[in-house]
Enzyme design. Sequence first.
Site, PDB file in Angstrom:
ATOM      1  N   GLU A 227      63.300  15.058  52.239  1.00  9.03           N
ATOM      2  CA  GLU A 227      62.144  14.160  52.067  1.00  9.03           C
ATOM      3  C   GLU A 227      61.815  13.964  50.581  1.00  9.03           C
ATOM      4  O   GLU A 227      61.407  12.876  50.160  1.00  9.03           O
ATOM      5  CB  GLU A 227      60.916  14.690  52.808  1.00  9.03           C
ATOM      6  CG  GLU A 227      61.112  14.945  54.304  1.00  9.03           C
ATOM      7  CD  GLU A 227      61.260  13.681  55.164  1.00  9.03           C
ATOM      8  OE1 GLU A 227      61.212  12.554  54.629  1.00  9.03           O
ATOM      9  OE2 GLU A 227      61.464  13.839  56.389  1.00  9.03           O
TER      10      GLU A 227
ATOM     11  N   ASN B 265      60.838   5.298  55.884  1.00  8.27           N
ATOM     12  CA  ASN B 265      61.932   5.449  56.842  1.00  8.27           C
ATOM     13  C   ASN B 265      63.319   5.373  56.234  1.00  8.27           C
ATOM     14  O   ASN B 265      64.318   5.429  56.951  1.00  8.27           O
ATOM     15  CB  ASN B 265      61.801   4.408  57.960  1.00  8.27           C
ATOM     16  CG  ASN B 265      60.802   4.875  58.991  1.00  8.27           C
ATOM     17  OD1 ASN B 265      60.781   6.040  59.363  1.00  8.27           O
ATOM     18  ND2 ASN B 265      59.941   3.983  59.402  1.00  8.27           N
TER      19      ASN B 265
ATOM     20  N   HIS C  89      65.563  18.175  60.889  1.00  2.31           N
ATOM     21  CA  HIS C  89      65.138  16.849  60.458  1.00  2.31           C
ATOM     22  C   HIS C  89      65.544  16.508  59.016  1.00  2.31           C
ATOM     23  O   HIS C  89      66.173  15.498  58.753  1.00  2.31           O
ATOM     24  CB  HIS C  89      63.628  16.695  60.645  1.00  2.31           C
ATOM     25  CG  HIS C  89      63.117  15.360  60.215  1.00  2.31           C
ATOM     26  ND1 HIS C  89      63.398  14.214  60.920  1.00  2.31           N
ATOM     27  CD2 HIS C  89      62.401  14.971  59.137  1.00  2.31           C
ATOM     28  CE1 HIS C  89      62.854  13.176  60.297  1.00  2.31           C
ATOM     29  NE2 HIS C  89      62.243  13.612  59.206  1.00  2.31           N
TER      30      HIS C  89
ATOM     31  N   ARG D 107      54.072   1.391  54.694  1.00  5.15           N
ATOM     32  CA  ARG D 107      54.470   2.783  54.961  1.00  5.15           C
ATOM     33  C   ARG D 107      55.880   2.865  55.560  1.00  5.15           C
ATOM     34  O   ARG D 107      56.499   3.925  55.570  1.00  5.15           O
ATOM     35  CB  ARG D 107      53.425   3.433  55.880  1.00  5.15           C
ATOM     36  CG  ARG D 107      53.381   4.943  55.794  1.00  5.15           C
ATOM     37  CD  ARG D 107      52.067   5.479  56.393  1.00  5.15           C
ATOM     38  NE  ARG D 107      52.231   6.810  56.937  1.00  5.15           N
ATOM     39  CZ  ARG D 107      51.229   7.532  57.460  1.00  5.15           C
ATOM     40  NH1 ARG D 107      49.995   7.037  57.508  1.00  5.15           N
ATOM     41  NH2 ARG D 107      51.460   8.734  57.940  1.00  5.15           N
TER      42      ARG D 107
ATOM     43  N   HIS E 109      67.587   9.965  62.216  1.00  7.43           N
ATOM     44  CA  HIS E 109      67.106  10.279  63.571  1.00  7.43           C
ATOM     45  C   HIS E 109      68.258  10.295  64.573  1.00  7.43           C
ATOM     46  O   HIS E 109      68.301  11.134  65.469  1.00  7.43           O
ATOM     47  CB  HIS E 109      66.069   9.233  64.020  1.00  7.43           C
ATOM     48  CG  HIS E 109      64.714   9.462  63.438  1.00  7.43           C
ATOM     49  ND1 HIS E 109      63.872   8.424  63.081  1.00  7.43           N
ATOM     50  CD2 HIS E 109      64.043  10.600  63.145  1.00  7.43           C
ATOM     51  CE1 HIS E 109      62.750   8.929  62.596  1.00  7.43           C
ATOM     52  NE2 HIS E 109      62.823  10.239  62.613  1.00  7.43           N
TER      53      HIS E 109
ATOM     54  N   LYS F  61      52.735   9.982  48.821  1.00  6.58           N
ATOM     55  CA  LYS F  61      52.397   9.871  50.246  1.00  6.58           C
ATOM     56  C   LYS F  61      50.919   9.514  50.424  1.00  6.58           C
ATOM     57  O   LYS F  61      50.562   8.720  51.297  1.00  6.58           O
ATOM     58  CB  LYS F  61      52.727  11.183  50.972  1.00  6.58           C
ATOM     59  CG  LYS F  61      52.404  11.192  52.464  1.00  6.58           C
ATOM     60  CD  LYS F  61      53.562  10.712  53.316  1.00  6.58           C
ATOM     61  CE  LYS F  61      53.240  10.635  54.801  1.00  6.58           C
ATOM     62  NZ  LYS F  61      53.896  11.665  55.610  1.00  6.58           N
TER      63      LYS F  61
HETATM   64 ZN    ZN Z   1      61.127  12.588  57.805  1.00  4.96          ZN
END
Ligand code: ZN
Length: 370
Positions: free
Chosen positions: A187, A247, A267, A243, A254, A229
């Site tokens: 992230e 992604n 993740h 936002r 995913h 964020k």
């Molecule tokens: Zn994530």
Amino acid sequence: MIHRQIDVALGERSYPIYVGNDMTATFAPTCRQHGIPDRLVVLTDGNVAPLYLQPLLKHLRHFKFDVTSITIPPGERQKSLQRAHAIFTGMLEAGVGRRSAVIALGGGVIGDLAGFIAATYHRGVPLIQVPTTLLAQVDSSIGGKVAVNHPLGKNMIGAFYQPKFVWTDMECLRTLPAREIVSGLGEIIKYGVILDAGLFDDLEANIDRILSLDREAILRVQTRCAELKADLTSQDEKEAGIRIVLNYGHTVGHALEAAGNYRLLNHGEAVLLGMIAESSIALAMGMIGRDVHDRIVGLIRRVPLKFRANALDVSKAIALMSHDKKSIAGRKRFVLPIRVGEVQVTEGVDRSMIRSSLLSTLNLYKTKSR
Ligand code: ZN
Ligand code: ADP
């Protein structure tokens, strides 16, 4: 001490994120300052409890809070309606009333589940996020997305429910398994690519310091990610617009996570791979040049990600992508880089391009057998 305070500006739902190290001594006074009720329920898991629960309870009791705790087994499977129901039962039986608050002490799983409990118990009680994983500290504890999973899909039942404050103590990371640091870096690198070339430069220069949990490097990066964020959340609380840039790496990520049945990859690991694959798609579509592609992939490759690449089924991942909830009318939307620090939402990426980018990504991680 608290190193920085970052504010999420959302009118009457505004709240601060406190980032620092060794912060426990000021937690209870901060609760008082935010008007948190005396009756508290701490939700945590079986890995975090032996490390951080008792000192927190003792501290809160010292400041005259009436606090009980609920410890559940670790793992994503706990993010279920069944588990939530059992927690509600425990809270009702213990006489926890409307004037109470929930503290989420743990990683993303605890944050999402405790958030769901807080959002719905007695139609909503105050929530405090105390994230203890790198991923939760830089990403999932901020922004108010709370949910449990349904057998038919992850995070299918939930709400947008903002906490009263977020309490990010980097010292918690010292007990975290190495794999969870890798996951958090997924992230963190994402924020650099989508929004902030300066952060990306910092990561290129200092990724080794971050991996070894150097305090200054970690605090700087946590602060920057929290600011980014917080800013996106203020602009687009319910994910109706901007936002979506968050992604990047996630459309492919995913699918990879699911293709590995959530066991082969967690993740953040899946997001690292997703970012490589999506950068390759951007290259193939002419959105970035080889130089930008190589910079992004080069940084990601410095993260010590280990998984069994041979065990991942690419066809399964591609099939799963067509069911992703974020595709609109069957058209897959990708968030792709156009330079370091900026992305663009793109449709109409063809299947063969997705396939070849996935294959080349996994090839990078295949161990040579001879
Ligand atoms: Zn994530
Ligand atoms: P994430 O934050 O990555 O979404 P989890 O909530 O599942 O995911 O946390 C990842 C794992 O790390 C879990 O097994 C959890 O119990 C454990 N964990 C969380 N915080 C800490 C910590 N500070 N030290 C050691 N283990 C932790």
